[in-house]
Design a protein around this motif. Structure first.
Motif, short mmCIF file in Angstrom:
data_model
loop_
_atom_site.label_atom_id
_atom_site.label_comp_id
_atom_site.label_asym_id
_atom_site.label_seq_id
_atom_site.Cartn_x
_atom_site.Cartn_y
_atom_site.Cartn_z
N ILE B 119 0.83 -1.20 0.00
CA ILE B 119 0.00 0.00 0.00
C ILE B 119 0.87 1.26 0.00
O ILE B 119 0.58 2.24 -0.67
CB ILE B 119 -0.96 -0.02 1.21
CG1 ILE B 119 -2.13 -0.95 0.88
CG2 ILE B 119 -1.46 1.38 1.54
CD1 ILE B 119 -3.19 -1.02 1.93
N GLN B 120 1.95 1.21 0.75
CA GLN B 120 2.81 2.40 0.82
C GLN B 120 3.57 2.57 -0.48
O GLN B 120 4.21 1.64 -0.96
CB GLN B 120 3.78 2.27 1.98
CG GLN B 120 3.18 2.76 3.27
CD GLN B 120 4.09 2.47 4.42
OE1 GLN B 120 4.22 1.32 4.82
NE2 GLN B 120 4.73 3.50 4.95
N PHE B 121 3.49 3.79 -1.01
CA PHE B 121 4.08 4.02 -2.32
C PHE B 121 5.58 3.76 -2.34
O PHE B 121 6.11 3.22 -3.30
CB PHE B 121 3.79 5.45 -2.81
CG PHE B 121 4.41 5.72 -4.15
CD1 PHE B 121 3.91 5.09 -5.29
CD2 PHE B 121 5.51 6.56 -4.29
CE1 PHE B 121 4.49 5.30 -6.52
CE2 PHE B 121 6.09 6.77 -5.53
CZ PHE B 121 5.58 6.15 -6.65
N ASP B 122 6.27 4.12 -1.25
CA ASP B 122 7.72 3.90 -1.23
C ASP B 122 8.05 2.42 -1.41
O ASP B 122 8.92 2.04 -2.17
CB ASP B 122 8.32 4.42 0.08
CG ASP B 122 8.20 5.93 0.16
OD1 ASP B 122 8.27 6.57 -0.92
OD2 ASP B 122 8.02 6.47 1.27
#
Lengths: 439, 146
Positions: B119-122
């Motif tokens: 989920i986290q873009f990074d």
């Protein structure tokens, strides 16, 4: 008195002997009659009198039996060895919806459903000492109804010509209710299976579709920060960080809900587990991710279980993570893992000296999304303990908790059936029947 | 010159995920073309040439979402594996699902890799970057059959 001799006195003596013999014979006859009456072979006496023969029925002896047979709510009958009804009570006639006079003399088979005639034959097939039988038969009444009945038969003593007695209980209503119950169980099972399928589809959809928008929220916030961060100013950047943090939080929430729903669907696999070793592993992982924390951990050696390794890991991870979390404001935090025995069942426990909880609010402890602390005090989504409880229940075990505000919390759980939470504990009451006494 | 021809096929129906994936590639300055199919049928048309561009070389990797309109990802994968022309093309399942069932079905149908989209873009960008590096620069694809 006199001396015997060839005199009229001699005739008198002979007459007396004959008289005694006759008395003896009559006594024997009377005794035989009494014996017959006592053994039930006779129900009427013919007595010769000067006015001719008179019949004395043993009225008092069989009247109660006849009344009982007529009044009882079961159908009763006697049958000849070849299956003809010799006697039937009123109830049987009612059951078959025919008159008593039609019933007596009819073959019993006439009132038995075709498909049950073999069973009827088996019922009356006496072999060796087996002179009784019972079973269920379907009767066909005179007015065309089908009657389910439980039938008991007994072969009467030989003296009666090997007739049979039969008692039939109408169980139509019971059978109907059983069938209805079965139908409802089948219906409910089908409903449940459908609901499970739906839940599976739902959780699949949650896993896939609910995560994608979160990735977009986080991704484009990040893009905005990278490209226009300077122009946004500190407040703008702060707000965007809040947006991203919440996307991540919701992602974790979704993952936790999925894990909870997966727990119920997974097949339980029991293998021997070194609980002390597993606890140490979980604690090591936890202290790695919370390197800044110094927690005094005590794990009792030599604890074992026969349980599902993945579920047990989930249980320990959640309980230890909670213990770490809720001791984060405690000076000299301590966490202990051990076990006690209750009714021959091993009950494990995780205890801490953290903020604890108020037992007055304990009943919601294991409910999903129920939280006893504010998000700002101790973050969490309220699914951890619900997950633990479900993992414990999957093993047939129970879980309970004790706590007091600022005096820590202790969680007890078992991984086999048989343990009972104490009455004072906060429990997950979903699987503990109300009637179960608590020790 | 040859490297310029290495193409990636991204099969993705979600426009946001498509854009984020392309951004992930851009972050590592990947110059290779990334073609996008927006449902299973489009992916099959692309691979089997029914869209009129049959002479185009096969992609060096297919990044395949599972939940797709018209024809699902697993079905696309099975078709790729069953056709002579495409059966050696590396396929990476790139999906939001972490259901055991999907992972098992994915491998059983012949996936080379299974990656759950973070989920986290990074994290997502890192995953895309590493996939790009590995399949475009480290992995050797099968030589074209002729």
């Amino acid at each position: 008195m006199s001396v015997s001799g060839d005199s009229p006195d001699g005739d008198a003596a002979r007459t007396a002997v004959e008289f005694v013999d006759e008395l003896r014979a009559r006594l024997a006859e009377a005794e035989e009659t009494l014996r017959a009456i006592r053994s039930g072979e006779v129900d009427a006496l013919v007595v010769s009198t000067t006015e001719g023969d008179r019949v004395f029925t043993l009225h008092g002896a069989d009247e109660p039996y006849r009344i009982m047979l007529e009044q009882m709510s079961e159908g009763a009958a006697s049958l000849s060895p070849d299956g003809v009804l010799l006697y039937a009570n009123r109830r049987l006639a009612e059951m078959f919806a025919v008159s008593l006079s039609t019933l007596v003399g009819s073959p019993f088979e006439r009132f038995v459903a075709h498909e049950d005639r073999d069973r009827l034959a088996n019922l009356f097939a006496s072999s060796g000492d087996e002179t009784r039988g019972s079973g269920e038969l379907t009767f066909l009444s005179g007015d065309g109804r089908r009657i389910e009945a439980h039938v008991s038969v007994t072969q009467l003593p030989e003296a009666t010509g090997q007739a049979w007695s039969m008692v039939a209980t109408d169980i139509t209503e019971r059978v109907r209710m059983e069938e209805e119950l079965e139908r409802r169980v089948r219906q409910r099972t089908a409903d449940l299976e459908a609901a499970n399928k739906e839940l599976e589809a739902f959780s699949y959809s949650v896993s896939h579709d609910l995560r994608a928008p979160l990735r977009a929220i986080d991704g484009f916030s990040k893009a905005l920060l990278e490209a226009y961060g300077d122009q946004l100013g500190e407040d703008g950047r702060h707000d965007l960080h809040r947006v991203r943090a919440n996307a991540v939080r919701m992602g974790n929430l979704i993952d936790d809900i999925l894990q909870l729903s997966r727990l119920s669907r997974r097949r339980l696999e029991r293998v021997p587990i070194d609980m002390s070793g597993l606890a140490r592993e979980v604690i090591d992982e936890l202290s790695d991710s919370e390197a800044a924390r110094v927690v005094d951990v005590e794990i009792v050696d030599g604890l074992f279980a026969e349980a599902d390794p993945e579920l047990v890991r989930t249980i320990l991870q959640n309980l230890f993570a909670n213990a770490y979390k809720f001791t984060s404001k405690t000076t000299c935090p301590r966490v202990c893992f051990g076990a006690v025995e209750q009714n021959g069942v091993v009950v494990y426990f995780v205890a801490d000296n953290g903020v604890g909880f108020d037992m007055a609010h304990g009943e919601g402890l294991f409910r999903p999304f129920h939280r006893l602390h504010r998000q700002t005090e101790f973050p969490g989504d309220g699914i951890g303990l619900a997950t633990v409880a479900r993992a414990v229940h999957r093993h047939g075990g129970v879980i309970w908790a004790h706590g007091a505000v600022n005096e820590g919390a202790t969680f007890h759980f078992s991984l086999t059936p048989g343990a009972r939470p104490p009455a004072s504990a906060a429990t997950s009451d979903t699987t503990i029947p109300k009637w179960q006494p608590t020790s | 010159m040859i490297d310029d021809l290495k193409r990636v096929l991204l099969v993705e129906d979600d426009a946001d995920d498509e854009e984020l994936t392309l951004r992930g590639f851009k972050r590592i300055n990947l110059e290779n073309p990334v073609d996008v199919a927006r449902d299973g049928q489009e992916a099959l048309d692309y691979l089997f040439g029914s869209d009129g561009r049959a002479s185009r070389p096969l992609p060096v990797v297919v990044l395949l979402d599972l939940k797709l309109p018209r024809i699902g990802g697993l079905e696309v994968l099975k078709r790729i594996r069953s056709e002579e022309r495409t059966h050696r093309v590396p396929v990476v399942i790139l999906t939001s699902s972490s259901e055991d069932r999907d992972i098992i079905d994915g491998y059983d149908s012949g996936a080379n890799s299974y990656v759950r989209k973070p989920i986290q873009f990074d994290e997502f960008a890192t995953a895309i970057a590493q996939l790009g590096m590995y399949w475009l620069m480290i992995n050797s694809p099968a030589p074209p059959a002729d």
